[in-house]
Design a protein around this motif. Structure first.
Motif, PDB file in Angstrom:
ATOM      1  N   SER A  94      33.231  49.539   1.929  1.00 53.68           N
ATOM      2  CA  SER A  94      33.884  49.145   0.785  1.00 53.68           C
ATOM      3  C   SER A  94      34.971  48.363   0.866  1.00 53.68           C
ATOM      4  N   GLY A  95      35.733  48.832   1.942  1.00 54.81           N
ATOM      5  CA  GLY A  95      37.199  48.198   1.978  1.00 54.81           C
ATOM      6  C   GLY A  95      37.632  47.471   3.279  1.00 54.81           C
ATOM      7  N   LYS A  98      40.568  40.854  -3.071  1.00 55.55           N
ATOM      8  CA  LYS A  98      39.531  39.990  -4.124  1.00 55.55           C
ATOM      9  C   LYS A  98      40.242  39.444  -5.252  1.00 55.55           C
ATOM     10  N   ASP A 120      39.741  44.403   2.736  1.00 58.00           N
ATOM     11  CA  ASP A 120      41.125  44.847   2.441  1.00 58.00           C
ATOM     12  C   ASP A 120      41.957  45.293   3.483  1.00 58.00           C
ATOM     13  N   LYS A 176      43.509  47.075 -12.400  1.00 60.64           N
ATOM     14  CA  LYS A 176      42.214  46.928 -11.673  1.00 60.64           C
ATOM     15  C   LYS A 176      40.901  46.848 -12.168  1.00 60.64           C
ATOM     16  N   LYS A 215      42.957  49.258  -3.045  1.00 56.47           N
ATOM     17  CA  LYS A 215      41.598  48.805  -3.609  1.00 56.47           C
ATOM     18  C   LYS A 215      41.452  47.328  -4.039  1.00 56.47           C
ATOM     19  N   ASP A 216      40.238  46.894  -3.298  1.00 53.16           N
ATOM     20  CA  ASP A 216      40.131  45.400  -3.814  1.00 53.16           C
ATOM     21  C   ASP A 216      41.199  44.392  -3.779  1.00 53.16           C
TER      22      ASP A 216
END
Length: 1839
Positions: free
Chosen positions: A173-174, A129, A177, A85, A125-126
Motif C-alpha cells: 500500500s505505501g 499521491k 510513499d 485525506k 498515508k498517500d
C-alpha cells in the motif's frame, strides 16, 4: 427548484445554529468542545452547491479564526486531517481541503506530543499521491514538525520491525510513499538556508543539489521563516535521521538521505548520518541502475531543471561510491565518466581529484572493451594535458606529488585497457611518458611514471605492429638509450625493447647492446639488457606467446611452436645483425662519445665482445635451423658443446657457412674481420670472443678468411708481445692456421719458423716480456708444424728445421720449470704428436724421458699431460707393442689419482691410444674446414683397439675402489669416442654386463657413469642386441637367473652411502626407483629409457665432460606405453619424490611420455592415481609418504570438488594422519596438502560468492564431523589440532547458512580450545607474576584482550549470527553444558562473551531462553579468578535485559546472599560486580526493581575493603541523584543494616555501621520524627556493648541524628537523657582510638544542645583522657596502623575543643561557677599550649574564642573579669605574636576580635592596647591584618 431552495434553507439553518453556539461559548473550554464537535462538519459545508452556504461558512470560519488565537485552544486536528485525506470529500472539493489544511497547520503545534506522533501514519498515508503541490509541501512541512518529537524504538526490536507497517509503508500500500518521503528527505538534507542571507543575482532561490522548484517546495514558497531560527533545520535533520534509521525505511530508501547527510558541515547531522549510511550500505547494490543514475545526477546536477551539482565534499563521496560500481562504468555512462575526470582535474579540492583518479583506475580495470575504447582517448588526453599544464614544482596544486603519481598510474591503466590509443605511428603517449620520466624529479612521481610504463608494457607487447609502427618504436627506444639529459630512462626503454620488439628485431638487440655499454650503468639495466640477448630469458619475459618454455636440461627435448603463426621468438637474421652491428663505416661511433676507447671505432670492448658472441651464436642457430639445441638457461654452453663435439651439428654448420659464403660473402667476410679484431685487439684479444675466429675457421671456407694471410704481422705481434697467456694461445693457434696457408711463401714460412725457434730457446729468460715470447714461440711451433702436416705442406720446411723445432718443444717440456711455458710445451707436444709431425722412430730414444715427465705432471692433476701420453701413442705403430704397452700402463697408473677430471682425461687418452685417428677425440682436433677426413698417421694403430678393450674390460672385476671408478670411466670413454668401431660393437654385451656390475657401487659418480654407459650400449646395438641386453639387465634386477658376476643388482641393493644424498633415512637410490617403476609397469625396456633421463650429477652439468655424452632421443617408442594403466599412478607419484634426482628424472620421463596430452591423461587416470596416492601416503617409507602428499596436493589443485568428492573424507583422514608424521619434511608436505584442500573447500562452501547451498551442505556433512572429531580438533598432535582449527575458521567465515547444523559443536569446540591452545607459559607467569614486576590482574587483562581479539571468538560470533528461533532450541541446552564444563579463564570468558553477543545481537530469539541461561550463569559465576567472576557478572547483567522479573530478583537475592554469607572478600566483590552489571547493562530493568537493589547497594558501598566499595559506589552514583534515594529507601536501608550490626564478622558489622552513619548524615536537618523513630532504636542498640572497629561511625551517626533533631529530643527528655548517657559513656571507653573519636562526638553533641550543661562530666572525661600522656611515653602502633602518639595528639585536640564547647555560663548565681569553670578551662589550655604544635594552638585559640563568646552574656564581678580576661589574653597574645605560623596568628586575631567585644568589662585594656600596638607594628601579613578588622584599628587609635 423548490427542493433546492428547501435544501439551501436547511443547510443555512444548520450553519446558523453552529454559529450561534460558537458565539454563545463564553470561555475557551466551551469553545474547544464545540470546535471539536462542529468544526470538521462545518468545513465540510464548503462542499455545498449553494454559494450562500459556502459564504456563510467562510464568515463563521473568519470568526473562529479570531477566537482560536489563544494557543491553549486545541483543534480537532485528527478529524480535520482524516477529512483532508478522504478522497470523496477533500479529494473532490479544493475549498474543503484548503480550510482543513489551514486548521491542521494551526492546530498541530498545540497538540500534546503523543497526539502529534499519533498523526504520523495518517499524515504519511498517500502523501506521494497528492496532485496539488501546494498541499503536498504543506503536508511535508507538517510532517517535519511532528518528526522533531519522534523517538524511534530500540533497533531490531519487534516494535521497530513493525514500524514500517504501522506507518503504512508496506509494499502493498505505501511503498511509493516511503520512496517519496525518502526522496524529499534527501533534498532537505541538501537544503542550505544561507541563500537567504547571501546576494543572489539570478532572482531564483536554490542551492547545490536542488532546483528552484524543490527549494520553493521545502521552504513553503521561499519563506525564510519556514525554518526560523536557522538552527531549527539542524534539529529537523537530526530527527529525520532518527526516523530514517528506524524500521520504517529500507536500506535502499535511507541510502541517499544518509549519504547527503554524512557530508553535512554540521557534525551533529553528519555523524549520525554517517552511522546510518554505513549500516545501510552493505544492503544496497551499487550496481543498480537507479542508484547509479541518481548518483550521477547528484554529481552533475540536472540542467533540465536548473539543478546545480552538489558541493565538492559530497561529490567526493559520490565518486567514491561510483568507483565501486560496475554499472557506473557501463556503456550508457561514457560521457559521465569523461566529465567526472574533467571536473576532477579542474577542481582545487584535492580529495575530489584523488577520488576522480580512483574512479579512473576502477573504470580501467572493470569496464568493458567498448566503453574503454569510447572514453579512453578523451580521458587520457585530459590527464595528459593536466600533467603537462602542472609543473613538478607545484605538484598540480593541493595534494602535491601524490596526485601527480595517481594521474600517471591512471593514465597507464587506461592506456593498458585500450592499447590502440598508444600503438600508433608516432607513439605519442609513449613518448610523453618517457619524456615525463626523464623530466620528473626523483621520488614517488618518477616511480609512478615508471609504473605507468610498466603497466602499459604487457598490453603493447600483445599487439602486432606493422612496419611503420615498429620503426617508430625502434627510434623511440634508441633515442632513450642514447639520451644524456635528465633522469635515465634506459631501464624502461630496454624493457620495451625486450617485450615489444621481437627477438629477431635487430634494433631491439642493438638497444640491449647500448644499455650494456654505459659506464656506471645500474645493475638492473644491465641485467635486463642481458636478458634481451638470451633467447631463453627473452621467452620468459614474453610468456604471451604459445611456446613451451622448457626448464628441463635434457638435450633430447626440442622446442617447437604450438602454431604456425608469427614467431616472436625467432632468432634474428645473421646477416642483418652483422650489417647493423658492424658496419664498414663508423656510423655508430657517435653513440659512444663518452667511452674512452672503441674497438675499430665501432663500440666499446665489453659491448664488442657481447655483440660478437651474440652474432656468432645466432649464426650457429641459423645454421641448425633453430631446432637442434634446446633453448634454456644453459643454451649458450649447450650450443658451444654441440658445435665442438657433435659431428652432425658441425656438418650442418659447415654447410650453412659454405652456402652463406656463396650467397652473401661480404657479410661473412665482415664477421670474420670482426672476429679477427676480437682476437688481436690490444694485443691479447677480448675475453669471451678471442677464440671466435679460430672456431669459425673450422667451419668456414678459406675464401672467407684468406685475406688474413696479409695480416700475419699483427698476428705474430699478438703471439709474441700479448700480455695474456690465453690471448697468446689463441693467436698462436690462429698463426698456425694462417701460417700454413698455401698463400704464404715458403721463404716467409721458413723465416717465421726460425724466428719462433729462436724465441722458444730463450727459456732462461722466462719472465716478463721475454717469457711471453717463449710461451708464444713454443705454442706457435706446435700449431704451425701440425697444421702444415695437416695441409700436407710440412715438406715446405727443411727436415732439419722441423726436427730442430720438435727438439725445442721436447727440450722445453723436459727442462722448463715455468708453469705457463710448461703448459705451452705440453700443448705444443700434443699437437705435434696428434698430427704426426715426427714419427715414432724419432721419439724412440726420448720417449722414456717424455713419458716420465708427462706422468709426473699427470700425477699432479695436469689433464693435458695425461692426454699428451695418449696423443704420443698415436705416432707409434702397433708393431711397437712394448712402447705402446708402456704408455698404456702409464695411463692405467693414473687411477690412483682420485680427481674425476683426471679419470676422464685418462679415458680420452686411452681412446686416443686405442683408436688413433678413428677416435672422435682425435678427429675433433681438426680446426680447418675441408680437412675433416684427414688421417695424418695413416693406419699405425689399426689393430690396437681390440687389445686395449680386452685389457680395460679385463680390469672390470677388480675390487679396488679407485680402479673400479677409473675403469668404469675408461669404458665409457671408449664407448663414446670409439663406439662406431666394429671391435666395440661386437663386445656390447660384455660392456653391458660390466656397466651393470658398477651399478651396485657406493660411489654415486660410478653409478651415474654406469647408467650412461648402459644407455649408450643400448643405443648402439641392433634390435636383437637390444632385446638381449634388456633380458640380461632385467634378469639381474628381478633375480630370475643366478649370476656369478660381482655386482648383481636386486631391488633391495643399497646403491648409495648412508646419508650421501642427505635424505635422512634408509637406502635411497635413483635406480631402485626406476627398476621398481619398470617392474610395476611391466615394460623392462623402460630401464634404459629411464636411465638416460636420470643423470643429474653436478659433474655432468658443470665439468668439461658434459658435452661428450650428449644422448639422442630414445623414447621414440613411448606411445606404446601410454596405454599401460600401471604406469601413470607410479610415475605421477615419483615426480614428487623428495630426492631431487628421482624427481627430476621422473619429471623428464613424464614429459617425454605424456607431452602436451597431460590434461586428458590425468582426467582418464584420475581414479587410479588418487587411489594409489592415498594408499602410498600411509606407506612404510617416509619418502613415499612425502611424495604422495605432494602429488595429492598437485592432483586436486584447481579441480572441482565434485571430481574428488568420493575421496574427500579419506583425503582429509590421510592428510591429518600424515600431519603427525615423525619426519618433518613429510609433515610439511601434509600441511601443504591440507592448505590446498582448505582453500578448495572454502571456495566451494562460499554460497555468497555463487556457490550452491546444497553442494555446500553436502561437503560439510562429510567433512565437519571429521574436522571436529578425534582426527581433527581432538587429535593428540598439536599440528593436526591447529590445522583443523584454521580450516574450521575459514569455513565459518564463508560457510553461511550451511553451517547451521554444526553451530553447537563448533561453539563448544572453540570455547574449549580458547583455553587448551593458550600457551602454558601464561599460567606460569600468572603464578609468578611478582617475579616479573607485574600482577596476576594485569596478566588476566591481557588474556581477556586476547580472547576478545581471538579469531575463534570472531568465528563464534559469525556462527551465532546464523542462529534462528528453531536452532536456539537445541543450541541453548548444549551451550549450557559448555558453560558448566568450561575450564580455564579463556574458555569461561569466552562463554560470557557469547552470552553478551546473544543478548545484544540476537535478543529476540534469545529472550525465551534468558531465564535458563541466567540460572546457568548464576551457578557458574563464583570462580576463584576475579576476571572470570567479572565476566560472568557482566553477562548476567546483559541477560537481565531479557529475563523475567522473578529471575532478576533472584539474581539480586543471590548477590545479597553471597555478600552477607560469603566467607571472603571475593564473594563480596562478586556481589558488587553482579549488581553493577545489572544496573549498567540492563538499566531499564534495574530501575523497575530498584527498591530491591538500591538499599543493598547503599549498604555495600560502605564495605571496608576498597575494591568492593568502588564497585558498589559506581553502581550507586550511576543510578541515584543525591540524598533523595536514601530518604526514599531509608526503611529498607535501616532494616538491612540492623540485621548485620550484630554480625559476628567484623567486616559486615563495620559495613552496617558505616551505612547507618552515612544515612543519618545524608538526611541532614530535614530529618522527620518518623525517620528518627526508625533510626533511634537501631543506633541505640548498635552503640551498646564494647567498642569495635566501625563503632565510631555508629556513634557519629547517633550524634549527627540528635543534633539534626534537637527539637525532637528536647521534646522527649527521657530520650535526651538516654542520649546524654550514651554519649558520655562512649567517651569514657578505654579504647584509645575509639575514645578520641567519641570525645569529638561528645563535643558535637554538647555544642548542638546548648541548653544542656554537661561541663563537669566533660571536664572529668577530658582530664581523664589526657592525664596519662607524657613525652617520654614510647611511641607504638595500634591496630589501625596509626601510632599511639598520633592518637594521643588527636585525643588532646578533640578534648580541648570539646571542653570549650561544653563551657556554659551560670545565670543563677553571682557568677562564681562561671569564673571557676572558665579559669579551669583556660588553665587547662595554658598547660597544654606550652610546646604545642600549630594545630593544637589553632584549636586552643578557637576554644578561647568560644569561651569568650559564651562570656558575652555572663554577669561577673570586675575582679573576676580581670582574672578570666587576663588569663585568656595572655594565651591569645602569645599566639598572636607567634611568628612560626600565620594560621595560628589569624586564629588568634579572630579571638582578639571576640575579646574586644568585652571591652566594658575588666581593667586590663590599656595593657591589651599596648600589646596590640606592638603586635601590629611587627605584623607583616595582610591576612592577619584583615582578620583583625575595623574594631581592632578603632581600639588601637582610641589609645
Amino acid at each position: 427548484m423548490a427542493s433546492s431552495d428547501v435544501d439551501e434553507a436547511k443547510e443555512l439553518r444548520l450553519v446558523n445554529n453552529v454559529e450561534l453556539k460558537i458565539a454563545l461559548a463564553d470561555n475557551d473550554e466551551k469553545l474547544q468542545r464545540l470546535l471539536n464537535l462542529y468544526l470538521p462538519p462545518l468545513i465540510l459545508k464548503l462542499a455545498s452547491p449553494h454559494a450562500s452556504v459556502r459564504t456563510k461558512v467562510i464568515s463563521i470560519c473568519q470568526h473562529v479564526n479570531t477566537r482560536i488565537r489563544p494557543v491553549t485552544i486545541i483543534l480537532p486536528v485528527a478529524a480535520l486531517l482524516k477529512q483532508f485525506k478522504d478522497p470523496e470529500v477533500g479529494g473532490r472539493y479544493s475549498l474543503v481541503r484548503n480550510f482543513d489544511l489551514m486548521y491542521v497547520q494551526t492546530g498541530i503545534e498545540r497538540l500534546p506530543v503523543l497526539e502529534r506522533l499519533e498523526l504520523l501514519p495518517p499524515l504519511l498515508k498517500d502523501i506521494s499521491k497528492h496532485g496539488n503541490p501546494v498541499h503536498q509541501r504543506s503536508l511535508f512541512n507538517i510532517l517535519l514538525k511532528v518528526l522533531v518529537h519522534f523517538e524511534p524504538p530500540n533497533r531490531g526490536t519487534q516494535e521497530d520491525l513493525a514500524l514500517r507497517t504501522k506507518m503504512g509503508f508496506d509494499e502493498d500500500s505505501g511503498g511509493e510513499d516511503a520512496v517519496w518521503v525518502a526522496g524529499w528527505f534527501k533534498r532537505l538534507m541538501l537544503l542550505n538556508l544561507s541563500v537567504f542571507t547571501s546576494s543572489n543575482t539570478s532572482g531564483q532561490l536554490n542551492c547545490p543539489g536542488i532546483s528552484a522548484a524543490e527549494f520553493d517546495f521545502l521552504t513553503l514558497g521561499g519563506k525564510q521563516e519556514t525554518f526560523s531560527p536557522f538552527a531549527a533545520l539542524t534539529d529537523i535533520k537530526k530527527a529525520m535521521l532518527k526516523f530514517l534509521a528506524s524500521g520504517a525505511f529500507t536500506d535502499r530508501e535511507r541510502f541517499f538521505p544518509c549519504l547527503v547527510g554524512a557530508s553535512d558541515t554540521n557534525s551533529a547531522v553528519a555523524e549520525p548520518a554517517e552511522d546510518v549510511f554505513k549500516r545501510s550500505l552493505p544492503s544496497v547494490s551499487l550496481d543498480d541502475e537507479g542508484i547509479v543514475r541518481e548518483l550521477y545526477q547528484l554529481y552533475f546536477g540536472d540542467p533540465s531543471s536548473a539543478t546545480l551539482p552538489v558541493k565538492v565534499v559530497l561529490q567526493t563521496r559520490v565518486v567514491g561510491l561510483l568507483a565501486k560500481s560496475t554499472e557506473a562504468i557501463g556503456e550508457q555512462w561514457g560521457d559521465q565518466i569523461v566529465k567526472i575526470v574533467e571536473s576532477g582535474l579542474e577542481t582545487d579540492y584535492a580529495r575530489l581529484r584523488q577520488a576522480a583518479f580512483t574512479f579512473v583506475n576502477w573504470a580501467s580495470r572493470m569496464c568493458g572493451e567498448r566503453v574503454m575504447t569510447t572514453v579512453s582517448i578523451d580521458v587520457v588526453e585530459k590527464i595528459r594535458y593536466w600533467l603537462l599544464s602542472t609543473s613538478p614544482e607545484d605538484g598540480g596544486g593541493a595534494g602535491g606529488d601524490d596526485l601527480r603519481g595517481y594521474a600517471y598510474e591512471s593514465l597507464g591503466l587506461l592506456a593498458k585497457r585500450a592499447p590502440g590509443i598508444v600503438v600508433e605511428k608516432d607513439w605519442r603517449i609513449l613518448k610523453f611518458l618517457f619524456g615525463r620520466l626523464r623530466d620528473e624529479p626523483a621520488g614517488s612521481v618518477g616511480v609512478s611514471v615508471e609504473g605507468a610504463l610498466a603497466t602499459l608494457l604487457p598490453a603493447i607487447a600483445k599487439q602486432r605492429l606493422d612496419k611503420e609502427m615498429e620503426e617508430g618504436l625502434e627510434e623511440l627506444i634508441i633515442g632513450q638509450m642514447i639520451a644524456d639529459k635528465g633522469r635515465s630512462t634506459r631501464f624502461s626503454a630496454v624493457r620495451y625493447a625486450n617485450r615489444v620488439l621481437e627477438f629477431k628485431n635487430v634494433e631491439g638487440r642493438w638497444g640491449n647492446l647500448l644499455a650494456l655499454g654505459r659506464k656506471g650503468e645500474r645493475g638492473e639495466v644491465v641485467e635486463e639488457a642481458k636478458k634481451g640477448l638470451h633467447p631463453y630469458y627473452y621467452r620468459l619475459l614474453n610468456p604471451e606467446e604459445n611456446y613451451p618454455i622448457t626448464t628441463d636440461k635434457d638435450p633430447m627435448d626440442i622446442d617447437t611452436p604450438a602454431s604456425k603463426g608469427p614467431n616472436k621468438y625467432a632468432f634474428p637474421v645473421f646477416s642483418d645483425l652483422i650489417k647493423h652491428f658492424f658496419p664498414h663505416s663508423q656510423q655508430n661511433a657517435t653513440t659512444w662519445t663518452a667511452q674512452e676507447s672503441l674497438v675499430a671505432g665501432l663500440m666499446p670492448p665489453e659491448v664488442f665482445a657481447t655483440a660478437v658472441s651474440f652474432c656468432r651464436r645466432v649464426g650457429l642457430m641459423e645454421a641448425l635451423s633453430n631446432e637442434e639445441i634446446v633453448v634454456d638457461e644453459d643454451w649458450e654452453r649447450k650450443l658451444d658443446a654441440a658445435v665442438e663435439r657433435d659431428e652432425g651439428v658441425r656438418h650442418k654448420v659447415r654447410t650453412y657457412f659454405r652456402k652463406l659464403g656463396e650467397e652473401n660473402s661480404c657479410m661473412l667476410n665482415r664477421f670474420m674481420e670482426v672476429a679477427w679484431l676480437g682476437m688481436i685487439w690490444d694485443g691479447s684479444g677480448l675475453d669471451g670472443v678471442r677464440g671466435v675466429w679460430v672456431d669459425l675457421v673450422g667451419v668456414v671456407s678459406e675464401r672467407s678468411w684468406e685475406n688474413s694471410v696479409q695480416k700475419l704481422e699483427s698476428l705474430m705481434k699478438a703471439v709474441l708481445v700479448g700480455t695474456k697467456s690465453e690471448g697468446r694461445a689463441v693467436a698462436a693457434r690462429a698463426l698456425g692456421i694462417v701460417g700454413s696457408h698455401e698463400a704464404l711463401e715458403e721463404s716467409l714460412l721458413v723465416s717465421m719458423t726460425k724466428e719462433m725457434i729462436t724465441y722458444s730457446q730463450g727459456t732462461g729468460k722466462a719472465f716478463g716480456v721475454e717469457g711471453g715470447k717463449v710461451h708464444g714461440g713454443i705454442l706457435t711451433l706446435g700449431f704451425l708444424l701440425s697444421r702444415l702436416k695437416l695441409r700436407g705442406r710440412l715438406g715446405s720446411l727443411p727436415k732439419e728445421l722441423v726436427h730442430q723445432a720438435v727438439d725445442v718443444v721436447v727440450n722445453t717440456l723436459l727442462e722448463t720449470r715455468d708453469q705457463t711455458i710448461l703448459d705451452a710445451a705440453v700443448q705444443s707436444f700434443s699437437e705435434i704428436s696428434i698430427f704426426a709431425v715426427a714419427h715414432g722412430d724419432y721419439f724412440e730414444k726420448t720417449y722414456p724421458k717424455i713419458l716420465d715427465r708427462l706422468t709426473e705432471l699427470g700425477k699432479k692433476g695436469k689433464e693435458k699431460a695425461v692426454l699428451a701420453i695418449g696423443h704420443l701413442a698415436t705416432v707409434f705403430p702397433s708393431s711397437d707393442k712394448p712402447i705402446v704397452d708402456k704408455l698404456l700402463q702409464a695411463l692405467f697408473a693414473f687411477h690412483e689419482n682420485r680427481q674425476v677430471e683426471v679419470n676422464f682425461a685418462t679415458g680420452e687418452a686411452i681412446a686416443c691410444l686405442a683408436g688413433g685417428w678413428r677416435s672422435k677425440s682425435v678427429r675433433g682436433k681438426v680446426d680447418i674446414a675441408g680437412y675433416e677426413n684427414a688421417n695424418p698417421t695413416g693406419d699405425l694403430v689399426e689393430e690396437r683397439l681390440g687389445e686395449v678393450l680386452e685389457t680395460v674390460m679385463g680390469r672390470m672385476s677388480d675390487t679396488k675402489p679407485s680402479l673400479r671408478k677409473a675403469v668404469c670411466v675408461w669404458m665409457l670413454c671408449l664407448l663414446e669416442f670409439c663406439g662406431e668401431e666394429q671391435q666395440v660393437k661386437s663386445r656390447l654385451g660384455e660392456m653391458q654386463k660390466g656397466f651393470r656390475g658398477y651399478l651396485v657401487d657406493r660411489d654415486e659418480l660410478v653409478q651415474e657413469t654406469a647408467a650412461r654407459g648402459l644407455t649408450m650400449v643400448y643405443e648402439k646395438g641392433d634390435k636383437e642386441t637390444k632385446d638381449d641386453l634388456v633380458r640380461n639387465l632385467v634378469s639381474s634386477f628381478t633375480g630370475e637367473k643366478t649370476r656369478t658376476l660381482t655386482g648383481n643388482v636386486s631391488a633391495e641393493t643399497e646403491l648409495f652411502e648412508p646419508g650421501a644424498l642427505s635424505t635422512g633415512d634408509g637406502s635411497i637410490s635413483t635406480y631402485k626407483d626406476i627398476m621398481s617403476l619398470a617392474s610395476e609397469v611391466g615394460d623392462p625396456s623402460l630401464v634404459y629409457k629411464f636411465m638416460s633421463l636420470a643423470r643429474h650429477n653436478s659433474l655432468w652439468s658443470s665439468r668439461a665432460a658434459f658435452g661428450r655424452f650428449g644422448l639422442g632421443s630414445i623414447l621414440s617408442s613411448s606411445d606404446i606405453l601410454k596405454h599401460n594403466p600401471k604406469l601413470y599412478p607410479k610415475l605421477y607419484r615419483y615426480r614428487f619424490d623428495p630426492n631431487p634426482n628421482v624427481a627430476r628424472s621422473m619429471e623428464s620421463i613424464w614429459k617425454a611420455l605424456i607431452g602436451a596430452d597431460e590434461r586428458n591423461v590425468l582426467e582418464a587416470q584420475f581414479n587410479n592415481i588418487i587411489e594409489d596416492l592415498l594408499k602410498c601416503a600411509v606407506g612404510r617409507e617416509w619418502r613415499t609418504r612425502e611424495a604422495s602428499c605432494n602429488a595429492l596436493g598437485e592432483l586436486v589443485q584447481g579441480k572441482k570438488i565434485e571430481e574428488y568428492k568420493p575421496y574427500l573424507e579419506k583425503i582429509w583422514s590421510t592428510s591429518f594422519r600424515v600431519l603427525d608424521d615423525v619426519k618433518e619434511s613429510v609433515r610439511v608436505a601434509a600441511m601443504k596438502l591440507c592448505r590446498g584442500l582448505t582453500q578448495a573447500m572454502v571456495r566451494n562452501v562460499d554460497v555468497a560468492s555463487g556457490g550452491s547451498r546444497e553442494e555446500a551442505e553436502a561437503i560439510l556433512e562429510g567433512v565437519m564431523p571429521f574436522l571436529m572429531g578425534g582426527r581433527g580438533l581432538e587429535a593428540e598432535a598439536k599440528e593436526v589440532q591447529l590445522f583443523a582449527l584454521r580450516t574450521l575458521l575459514q569455513l565459518v567465515e564463508t560457510g553461511g547458512p550451511a553451517l547451521l547444523p554444526y553451530i553447537l559443536d563448533l561453539v563448544d569446540k572453540f570455547v574449549h580450545l580458547l583455553s587448551s591452545l593458550e600457551p602454558e607459559v601464561v599460567n606460569y607467569l600468572h603464578l609468578n607474576a611478582d617475579k616479573y614486576n607485574t600482577t596476576g590482574d594485569d596478566i588476566d587483562r591481557i588474556r581477556l584482550a586476547q580472547v576478545r581479539g581471538s579469531p575463534m571468538m570472531d568465528a563464534i560470533e559469525r556462527s551465532l549470527d546464523l542462529l534462528n528461533k528453531d536452532a536456539m532450541k537445541t543450541f541453548v541446552p548444549g551451550f549450557q553444558k559448555t558453560i558448566r564444563k568450561a575450564l580455564g579463564l579463556p574458555s569461561k570468558v569466552g562463554c560470557s562473551r557469547i552470552i553478551v553477543t546473544l543478548v545484544v545481537r540476537h535478543g529476540f530469539i534469545t529472550k525465551p531462553f534468558a531465564d535458563e541461561l541466567l540460572k546457568t550463569i548464576q551457578t557458574s559465576m563464583h570462580d576463584r579468578n576475579e576476571t572470570v567472576m567479572a565476566s560472568y557478572a557482566s553477562a548476567a547483567g546483559y541477560l537481565c535485559r531479557l529475563a523475567s522479573d522473578e529471575k532478576i530478583l533472584g539474581l539480586v537475592g543471590y548477590s545479597r546472599k553471597i555478600y552477607f554469607g560469603g566467607e571472603d572478600e571475593k564473594s563480596r566483590t562478586l556481589a558488587g560486580e553482579v549488581v553493577y552489571a545489572l544496573c549498567k547493562n540492563a538499566t531499564d530493568r534495574f530501575n523497575s526493581l530498584a527498591v530491591d537493589a538500591l538499599p543493598f547497594i547503599f549498604v555495600g558501598k560502605h564495605d571496608p575493603h576498597t575494591p568492593v566499595t568502588e564497585i558498589f559506589t559506581k553502581a550507586w552514583t550511576e543510578n541515584t541523584g543525591g540524598t533523595g534515594a536514601i530518604k526514599l529507601y531509608l526503611g529498607e536501608i535501616i532494616s538491612l543494616a540492623q540485621t548485620h550490626l550484630s554480625s559476628p564478622r567484623w567486616a559486615l558489622k563495620q559495613t552496617a555501621a558505616l551505612s547507618l552513619a552515612d544515612a543519618c548524615k545524608s538526611i541532614g536537618k530535614d530529618v522527620t520524627a518518623g525517620q528518627v523513630n526508625l533510626l533511634w532504636p537501631v543506633l541505640v542498640s548498635a552503640t551498646s556493648g564494647k567498642s569495635w572497629d566501625g563503632k565510631e561511625a555508629v556513634l557519629d551517626a547517633l550524634v549527627a541524628l540528635s543534633v539534626n533533631a534537637v527539637q525532637y529530643f528536647e521534646n522527649d527528655q527521657a530520650k535526651l537523657r538516654e542520649l546524654s548517657t550514651i554519649v558520655l559513656r562512649e567517651a569514657r571507653r578505654k579504647n584509645a582510638a575509639y575514645r578520641s573519636m567519641a570525645i569529638k562526638n561528645l563535643g558535637d553533641f554538647v555544642n548542638g544542645f546548648v541548653a544542656l550543661n554537661l561541663f563537669e562530666e566533660v571536664y572529668d572525661i577530658v582530664i581523664d583522657s589526657v592525664k596519662g600522656q607524657s613525652e617520654d611515653t614510647m611511641d607504638v602502633d595500634v591496630a589501625d596502623g596509626r601510632s599511639l602518639k598520633t592518637i594521643e595528639e588527636t585525643t588532646l585536640a578533640n578534648g580541648l575543643v570539646t571542653l570549650c564547647k561544653a563551657f556554659r555560663t551560670d545565670f543563677n548565681s553571682n557568677g562564681g561557677k562561671t569564673r571557676t569553670d572558665a579559669l579551669k578551662v583556660l588553665e587547662f589550655l595554658q598547660d597544654k599550649l606550652a610546646g604545642a604544635n600549630y594545630d593544637l594552638k589553632i584549636r586552643a585559640v578557637g576554644g578561647i574564642a568560644t569561651i569568650l563568646r559564651c562570656l558575652s552574656t555572663a554577669t561577673l564581678r570586675e575582679r573576676d573579669w580581670d582574672d578570666i580576661l587576663g588569663k585568656a589574653w595572655s594565651q591569645v597574645n602569645q599566639c598572636l605574636t607567634d611568628r612560626s605560623n600565620e594560621n595560628v596568628r589569624i586564629k588568634a586575631a579572630e579571638a582578639t576580635m571576640q575579646m574586644l567585644k568585652l571591652q566594658g568589662h575588666g581593667s586590663l585594656w590599656d595593657a591589651v592596647r599596648v600589646d596590640l600596638q606592638q603586635a601590629l607594628t611587627d605584623e607583616r601579613s595582610p591576612m592577619v591584618r584583615q582578620a583583625l578588622g575595623a574594631d581592632f584599628e578603632r581600639f588601637v587609635r582610641e589609645g
